[in-house]
Design a protein around this motif. Structure first.
Motif, short mmCIF file in Angstrom:
data_model
loop_
_atom_site.label_atom_id
_atom_site.label_comp_id
_atom_site.label_asym_id
_atom_site.label_seq_id
_atom_site.Cartn_x
_atom_site.Cartn_y
_atom_site.Cartn_z
N ARG A 79 0.83 -1.21 0.00
CA ARG A 79 0.00 0.00 0.00
C ARG A 79 0.86 1.26 0.00
NH1 ARG A 79 -3.94 -2.55 4.63
NH2 ARG A 79 -4.53 -4.38 3.39
N ALA A 80 2.00 1.19 0.67
CA ALA A 80 2.94 2.31 0.60
C ALA A 80 3.43 2.50 -0.83
CB ALA A 80 4.11 2.07 1.54
N GLN A 81 3.76 1.39 -1.50
CA GLN A 81 4.23 1.48 -2.87
C GLN A 81 3.14 1.99 -3.81
OE1 GLN A 81 7.58 0.75 -3.79
NE2 GLN A 81 6.80 1.96 -5.53
N ASP A 82 1.90 1.55 -3.61
CA ASP A 82 0.78 2.07 -4.40
C ASP A 82 0.64 3.58 -4.23
OD1 ASP A 82 0.14 -0.45 -5.36
OD2 ASP A 82 -1.53 -0.76 -3.96
N SER A 83 0.79 4.04 -2.98
CA SER A 83 0.68 5.48 -2.70
C SER A 83 1.74 6.26 -3.48
CB SER A 83 0.83 5.73 -1.20
OG SER A 83 -0.16 5.06 -0.46
N ILE A 84 2.95 5.74 -3.47
CA ILE A 84 4.05 6.39 -4.19
C ILE A 84 3.77 6.39 -5.69
CG2 ILE A 84 6.50 6.22 -4.74
CD1 ILE A 84 6.86 5.06 -1.87
N GLU A 85 3.25 5.29 -6.21
CA GLU A 85 2.95 5.23 -7.65
C GLU A 85 1.88 6.24 -8.04
OE1 GLU A 85 4.62 3.69 -9.94
OE2 GLU A 85 5.96 2.88 -8.41
N LEU A 86 0.86 6.39 -7.20
CA LEU A 86 -0.16 7.39 -7.50
C LEU A 86 0.44 8.80 -7.48
CD1 LEU A 86 -3.11 5.92 -5.40
CD2 LEU A 86 -3.10 6.23 -7.88
N ALA A 87 1.32 9.05 -6.54
CA ALA A 87 1.99 10.36 -6.50
C ALA A 87 2.85 10.57 -7.74
CB ALA A 87 2.83 10.48 -5.23
N ARG A 88 3.50 9.51 -8.21
CA ARG A 88 4.31 9.62 -9.43
C ARG A 88 3.45 9.97 -10.64
NH1 ARG A 88 8.00 4.32 -7.98
NH2 ARG A 88 9.75 5.46 -7.02
#
Length: 526
Positions: free
Chosen positions: A218-227
């Motif tokens: 979920r942390a990685q998903d959050s970062i991908e959305l920010a990207r």
């Protein structure tokens, strides 16, 4: 409030010109409020000095106690071999999941590469926040499973509530950051709600925001959305999202926590490392012992970000609270945590890292006198300590279990006052007002003089919620207490809300990412 001021000008000046100017000024202020135009900075650069509680000798005692805890007792990292290996390679002694640290090792890692200040970029560059140094960023409360308001009462939070609270934070000039889990939207599956939460921050606000920390994925998903929102290249080079993580006090980091810390750090994104200590439960009842424990725990997390990626942005966090030793319930707004904040601020500055503290904290179930006292007595020491990132600045009720709509706007109004407080005292020619003395002379009033007329709109903080009218005016306007006025304020704000612009192509890409992630797994509700 404005009406009373203008009536006072008329009653005491005997000057019809001043009366007309006052009425025009009142209409101008009302027009600006109707348009939502209030001037406020993207963050505060404080002009008020820190409160230095301890001498160098006292600070050294706390540092020495923290070093002794790290050396003799150590910290456990459970279920994350990568982090254990990082510490072993850095020179720590690792036995199973227990890590013991040579004196000074953790501090030397932090001071070698940790940024003293950094920028968390917002979608709207004018709203980007600089964290560290003399800067202060106010952030909404975080993590409440329940919400409450005068009409709906206390209930589980839903995605609609989550989005409403983002809109209120976006609309407030006194709140600098969109926050993270402003409330828990329990009507969305546990394994998918992080996608809706991060998207909502991006869609309904253009302020900086926090991502998910509940699992590494979920942390990685959050970062991908920010990207997607900021662009891959920009996000790789700049902090555009942060994760707020808690230590499993006392002296334990769960492996998911350390994995999440490394996930944000290796992506060059920010981490907020926060020991959560209730004195007498997760730490000793003595304030100095709890400070030493919190210092040790926070330093290990901050240093881990630097082992994962030297130079990664990170905030040294602190959440110390007292508790009722008769009932076991946490207490807020008490004197012991207030004193602790002052010492923690000095330790963070000594270490050279940005500091996060709690904000408007209370154990009260409603936005009453207890809530006001406890919130004020929690926020003020955080400000005087030099905290840079103040989480839980608005909305917190019931020890963090509830996000209150009325409390949110009441706290936001108080944060506006703190903007004025942190400006300190101006001493320029206008502030000294010698021309006003020359014009008015002895024994006369200042209501209609040129200096007053040129300064009265900005001279004092003009509360949106406080009622300082006469009893008769207050009675005739419905005899509303602060809670009812706050209810009217947040409902009107949501009615007039307009979303900030978002590139349709970016929005489409965000929604496609979310659809693909959701379609790939079944719903999970626990």
């Amino acid at each position: 409030m404005a009406a009373q001021t203008d009536d006072s000008i008329t009653a005491f000046s005997g000057d019809e010109t001043a009366s007309r100017e006052g009425r025009r000024g009142r209409k101008a202020r009302q027009a600006r409020r109707a348009e939502g135009v209030v001037s406020a900075p993207a963050f505060i650069t404080r002009q008020v000095p820190y409160y230095e509680l301890l001498s160098e000798e006292g600070l050294q005692k706390l540092d020495d106690a923290a070093d002794t805890i790290l050396q003799e007792i150590g910290i456990e990292i459970r279920g994350d071999q990568v982090s254990l290996d990082l510490w072993q390679n850095a020179g720590a002694e690792v036995e199973g999941e227990r890590i013991r640290f040579p004196r000074g090792l953790v501090r030397s890692i932090i001071q070698a590469t940790t940024p003293k200040t950094f920028v968390q970029n917002a979608r709207n560059p004018a709203r980007s926040v600089t964290i560290g140094g003399d800067n202060v960023v106010f952030v909404p409360a975080y993590g409440s499973p329940f919400v409450s308001d005068l009409e709906g009462g206390r209930r589980y939070g839903a995605l609609e509530d989550f989005q409403n609270l983002i809109k209120l934070a976006y609309a407030s000039p006194w709140i600098h950051h969109s926050g993270g889990t402003i409330c828990e939207p329990v009507d969305v599956p546990v394994n998918k709600r992080h996608l809706d939460m991060v998207y909502s921050h991006i869609r309904y606000s253009d302020k900086a925001f926090l991502g998910s920390v509940t699992t590494t994925e979920r942390a990685q998903d959050s970062i991908e959305l920010a990207r997607i929102a900021f662009g891959q290249d920009y996000a790789d080079q700049n902090c555009v999202i942060m994760g707020n993580v808690n230590v499993n006090s006392p002296l334990v980091y769960d492996g998911i926590v350390t994995e999440v810390i490394r996930t944000y750090a290796t992506a060059n994104q920010g981490s907020v490392i926060v020991p959560f200590i209730l004195g007498g439960a997760m730490g000793p009842v003595t304030t100095a012992g709890a400070i030493a424990q919190a210092h040790a725990e926070a330093m290990v997390g901050v240093a881990l970000t630097q082992l994962a990626r030297p130079g990664a942005p990170v905030i040294y966090g602190n959440f110390l609270s007292s508790m009722s030793l008769r009932s076991g319930a946490p207490t807020f707004g008490m004197p012991e945590p207030a004193v602790a904040y002052l010492a923690v601020g000095q330790l963070a500055r000594r270490l050279g890292v940005p500091l996060r503290c709690g904000g408007s904290l209370t154990a009260s179930k409603v936005a009453d006198a207890q809530a006001a006292q406890e919130s004020a007595d929690s926020l003020m020491p955080a400000l005087l300590s030099g905290a840079n990132f103040i989480l839980h600045s608005a909305g917190w009720l019931e020890g963090g279990l509830v996000m209150g709509y009325e409390k949110f706007v009441m706290d936001a109004d108080h944060l506006g006052m703190m903007h004025s407080f942190l400006k300190g005292l101006a001493l320029d020619d206008n502030a000294l007002a010698l021309d006003a003395f020359r014009e008015v002379g002895p024994g006369k009033h200042f209501f209609g003089c040129a200096h007053t007329m040129s300064n009265y709109e900005t001279a004092f903080f003009d509360s949106e919620l406080a009622d300082s009218s006469s009893y008769e005016q207050w009675r005739d306007n419905g005899a509303q207490d602060a809670l009812k006025r706050a209810h009217g304020r947040w409902t009107a704000t949501l009615k007039s809300y307009e979303a900030p612009p978002l590139d349709p192509a970016v929005d489409e890409e965000l929604q496609a990412f979310i659809r693909n992630k959701k379609d790939a797994v079944e719903d999970a509700w626990y």
